[in-house]
Design an enzyme around this catalytic site. Sequence first.
Site, mmCIF file in Angstrom:
data_model
loop_
_atom_site.group_PDB
_atom_site.id
_atom_site.type_symbol
_atom_site.label_atom_id
_atom_site.label_comp_id
_atom_site.label_asym_id
_atom_site.label_seq_id
_atom_site.Cartn_x
_atom_site.Cartn_y
_atom_site.Cartn_z
ATOM 1 N N GLY B 55 70.107 13.196 29.737
ATOM 2 C CA GLY B 55 71.376 12.267 28.977
ATOM 3 C C GLY B 55 72.926 13.103 29.237
ATOM 4 O O GLY B 55 72.855 14.125 29.638
ATOM 5 N N SER B 56 73.701 12.396 28.895
ATOM 6 C CA SER B 56 75.331 12.812 29.219
ATOM 7 C C SER B 56 75.788 13.389 27.979
ATOM 8 O O SER B 56 75.253 13.395 26.777
ATOM 9 C CB SER B 56 76.248 11.560 29.799
ATOM 10 O OG SER B 56 75.594 11.256 31.045
ATOM 11 N N GLY B 57 76.979 13.725 27.880
ATOM 12 C CA GLY B 57 77.710 14.286 26.839
ATOM 13 C C GLY B 57 77.493 15.610 26.452
ATOM 14 O O GLY B 57 78.068 16.308 25.764
ATOM 15 N N HIS B 58 76.922 16.505 27.582
ATOM 16 C CA HIS B 58 76.719 17.696 27.597
ATOM 17 C C HIS B 58 77.257 18.485 28.597
ATOM 18 O O HIS B 58 76.901 19.432 28.944
ATOM 19 C CB HIS B 58 75.130 18.025 27.892
ATOM 20 C CG HIS B 58 74.386 17.335 26.772
ATOM 21 N ND1 HIS B 58 74.416 17.688 25.368
ATOM 22 C CD2 HIS B 58 73.248 16.391 26.861
ATOM 23 C CE1 HIS B 58 73.699 16.887 24.724
ATOM 24 N NE2 HIS B 58 72.859 16.088 25.444
ATOM 25 N N ASP B 112 63.133 12.039 27.796
ATOM 26 C CA ASP B 112 63.255 12.503 29.067
ATOM 27 C C ASP B 112 61.598 12.956 29.734
ATOM 28 O O ASP B 112 61.618 12.587 30.924
ATOM 29 C CB ASP B 112 63.977 14.121 29.323
ATOM 30 C CG ASP B 112 65.607 13.859 28.661
ATOM 31 O OD1 ASP B 112 66.041 12.781 29.263
ATOM 32 O OD2 ASP B 112 65.754 14.734 27.754
ATOM 33 N N HIS B 219 71.263 18.327 20.313
ATOM 34 C CA HIS B 219 72.095 17.014 19.541
ATOM 35 C C HIS B 219 72.053 17.366 18.320
ATOM 36 O O HIS B 219 72.397 16.391 17.513
ATOM 37 C CB HIS B 219 71.116 15.675 20.026
ATOM 38 C CG HIS B 219 70.734 15.607 21.227
ATOM 39 N ND1 HIS B 219 69.709 16.260 21.800
ATOM 40 C CD2 HIS B 219 71.350 15.157 22.406
ATOM 41 C CE1 HIS B 219 69.474 15.935 22.892
ATOM 42 N NE2 HIS B 219 70.320 15.311 23.540
#
Lengths: 332, 332, 216, 216
Positions: B55-58, B112, B219
């Site tokens: 995922g993104s945001g990391h 994932d 998260h």
Amino acid sequence: MRMKKFINDPKHLVPELLEGLALAFPNKIRLLGSNIVARAVPKAAGKVRLVTLGGSGHEPGLSGFVGEGMLDMSVVGEIFAAPGAPRCMEAIRTAAKGDEGVLLVVLNHSGDVLSGNIAMEAAKREGINIQRVLTQDGMSGDPAVKDRRGLVGFLPVYKIAGAAAEQGASLDECCQIAERMEQNTRTLAVAVRTATHPSTGQAIFELGEDEMEIGMGQHGEAGTGRMKLKTADETAEIMLNMLLADLGVTAGEELLVLVNGAGATTLMELLILFRSAARILEAKKIKLVRSAVGEFITTQEQAGFQMMIARMDPESIRLWDAPADSPYFVVR
Amino acid sequence: MRMKKFINDPKHLVPELLEGLALAFPNKIRLLGSNIVARAVPKAAGKVRLVTLGGSGHEPGLSGFVGEGMLDMSVVGEIFAAPGAPRCMEAIRTAAKGDEGVLLVVLNHSGDVLSGNIAMEAAKREGINIQRVLTQDGMSGDPAVKDRRGLVGFLPVYKIAGAAAEQGASLDECCQIAERMEQNTRTLAVAVRTATHPSTGQAIFELGEDEMEIGMGQHGEAGTGRMKLKTADETAEIMLNMLLADLGVTAGEELLVLVNGAGATTLMELLILFRSAARILEAKKIKLVRSAVGEFITTQEQAGFQMMIARMDPESIRLWDAPADSPYFVVR
Amino acid sequence: MTDAIGKIELAKMFAHAAEEIRREHSYLSELDSVAGDGDHGTTMLRVAERLEAAAGANTPEDLGHLLRDAGWSVMGVDGGASSALLGTFFAGMADAAIGDASMDCAQVARAFEAGLAAVSKQTKAQPGDKTMMDALVPAVGAISAAAASGKTVAEAFETAASAARAGADSTKDMVARYGRAKFLGEKTRGSPDAGAASVALLFQGFYAGLAFERKG
Amino acid sequence: MTDAIGKIELAKMFAHAAEEIRREHSYLSELDSVAGDGDHGTTMLRVAERLEAAAGANTPEDLGHLLRDAGWSVMGVDGGASSALLGTFFAGMADAAIGDASMDCAQVARAFEAGLAAVSKQTKAQPGDKTMMDALVPAVGAISAAAASGKTVAEAFETAASAARAGADSTKDMVARYGRAKFLGEKTRGSPDAGAASVALLFQGFYAGLAFERKG
Ligand SMILES: Nc1ncnc2c1ncn2[C@@H]1O[C@H](COP(=O)(O)OP(=O)(O)O)[C@@H](O)[C@H]1O
Ligand SMILES: Nc1ncnc2c1ncn2[C@@H]1O[C@H](COP(=O)(O)OP(=O)(O)O)[C@@H](O)[C@H]1O
Ligand SMILES: [Mg+2]
Ligand SMILES: [Mg+2]
Ligand SMILES: [Mg+2]
Ligand SMILES: [Mg+2]
């Protein structure tokens, strides 16, 4: 907002963080007594030395850029406070041991300038070959203010003068290259949320919950553009237009664009902002030839960023691309 | 806490940040259709390809590590959400074009893992030579939980398997090297302040003003060690002792120690924490042979950090030191 | 009238299932935020959209191809665990329906069993682990039982819908062992599992799609 | 009794100056936070400490050397503008006193003038710019005038202290043009400059140190 920082005794912040830096990068840097960071392996004899100075609390700036192809020494002050002249003098003396010339890079903040000048005069009295470049890239947003602050614009100066020194340029040449780079660099800072001072636990400045401020200094010194929050595209456009106008950039010219995170602003945002800037340049037919996006100089966990532009030429591009191996800036 | 982020339409976060990444590092990476990041110049034919997904945001994780000596491709999901199997399949197909083997590195998060497995099975049905390594370095703090999360421990796996692939190791060899590294890595995360989800503007989790929590997921998934705030030295000691016990490290062994900032925790603090860890290891006569301190995988502007240890041997040290040239990890 | 479902029926089933999800998506996210990351409703909205589109205009008449495309399209949602598993479920049904323009109750049962088998290959979760399996396993079981005892397709989905609902409700008192929630242990007791609730809504929609069709 | 100051007097002057700073340091920081970064009080505490130590035991008897060491020690405070300028001030006095164990009023005036000249080489700020110069320039001027008209050292510092105080007070209505405050322009009007306030406190301490000596 309570201070939630992983620290020990606030009095020991600087020696502890420097010890951490030296332990983490033992093959790149080492500590001299009294909070001076030096290259682990000094540059070959006969090459110009780059020395800088400045307060702490802005990591990785400034000491994170000591290393091959960049700085030789960094004199580290207390949190947000310039180091005193005596330690600057000590660093200059050590750097100048082998009779090489010393280029002192000073960011334009009163305390740093004073310490740098006092040390430089004392060094000259001792016969040391030294010149100074003052970085003053930071626009406050008020065109009436002529004296600019030193913001992230130190980075291209370190990089380009550092590469020139590594390649054997003379002190005069290094100084000219640095001056030229400096004069072709402009930065604007924007903040949206303050940080806590790690020694006092106090907020550094105040800003409304729906406000942002353009033209701030590195420590939250007020700018002139307090306004309502804007989108990334709108913010980038306002800032880039101010920068381009001030530097007098016209279509066809080549630019380095750097987006520097203040601390808490995410890399996700910095990349989105960089994209906005790149697209605006494309529309204006200005060439984006080099770029950098990340945290180079922070103000604790402040939210905000600095946008920097620098006019490039084949020589400065070549030096920007030259290898570098500091803890927080590596070019292969 | 109001969201103060420089973004445009929250629906376009991922394509915009990836476009920014590609514009900022045009000589390192490029975008394939549908949010896949690939090396600008593909690896020489015949060498094993490394593909990852997440995922993104990391940011800078995971796509910031695509480049020479590290990843060949990264399949990018939405904010905090795994990419679907079809896009993973597309990346694997592209990476495997020249019949080279593909090593799929998957961080242990349900979504994932599922996408990775589905894509891998489909790839195998198409005759693609593919193996998978699952990174599960993240201790939750509860010894009863055997299934660990994938935290920053992906970094040594990318680095070491990436270097081996670059040097011509076979798929079996790369997979073994990656597995071995993975099994010798442990990470603990601690959080002290939450972040806002950039799509929803909501806080990701809640934590009292004088609390911190050890053992959290990437998260903000809860850990088991909610406690009052501690100093850097105390925090490092609690975490390092848990890590050393779990990995079974004894005096004389060689370790890589990595301190990863969650987003808003300053590099100043990370360096102070690293210093604490280095001193504890010294007292225990455990050898600190390599280190890394910085932001490698973040959770927006969350405050906190991950401490990672990895048992090293001469082979893994050699591969860790090998050149790398990704946007956010460069080794000269 | 043969008791079978073709593309038109499937389209109605999917449309009603999507409708259920759209009505309940905030509740689904709420359930997910108890122990997960609170995005389940958003993911299911995208799943619903793709499911609906998969049986729309310009999609295969062959139900096997249609279901395979539907499954991969659902898997293509960047949503994490639930979209991957639900996509696998529909794609897994495909082989049992390749070449068929319609399926009778026995074929429907075979297809749903194949879908469940495909899901079981991807997760070790069993009923009792507080996941979507708590709704999916009894629902598919109910269809198989209905087919074996000669019930109509609509009757099969009626029992499947109530089995899924009962299964989802039963997760309320369970402790999570899979997915993001697994790290929370006892803290997860007290509210139903988000994925199981979604599966119950999907089967409720499937039944409604058929019931509406029969009555309409 | 010759009217001159030696090391003993200097020590009392520095000790009283340090006392003034310690009493007012929070107020000094407060003033600095209006337009600066709020650290001036902390910096001045360190300056005070070093000034006091510079005339303590095991320091040179030669006033020139003592003042030079004092100046460099003050410059060694990581404090920014004020410690650098005040250190320069004391170090700048040194040359005028090299070789002397005591200074009469004329020598004191020459030393303070040399200190001011050294400061003026480091900053372009003039009285009126809302900096410490607004206190320092009139204070040194008062000493020179006192020496020229044959006043005693104590009398010279009495007039210097009130000149510094008046100068510091006058900064209240000025607009800053130097230091961190310069970017704020009009916003700086209304409260006195922190550095000027410090200089007033230092001269008040110098005078108190001498007055106490004479009376005691
Ligand atoms: N390993 C698994 N096996 C079966 N179901 C799972 C598994 N992991 C998650 N789930 C289901 O998925 C649901 C969560 O879905 P969602 O929130 O959309 O994905 P994510 O957890 O990746 O954010 C859970 O409530 C559970 O029913
Ligand atoms: N260029 C300058 N010339 C004269 N005085 C200055 C100058 N810059 C700052 N000052 C004085 O220093 C004071 C601030 O001192 P301090 O807060 O200790 O340093 P800093 O501003 O570096 O934090 C100001 O109030 C002003 O009197
Ligand atoms: Mg200061
Ligand atoms: Mg999710
Ligand atoms: Mg979820
Ligand atoms: Mg100040």
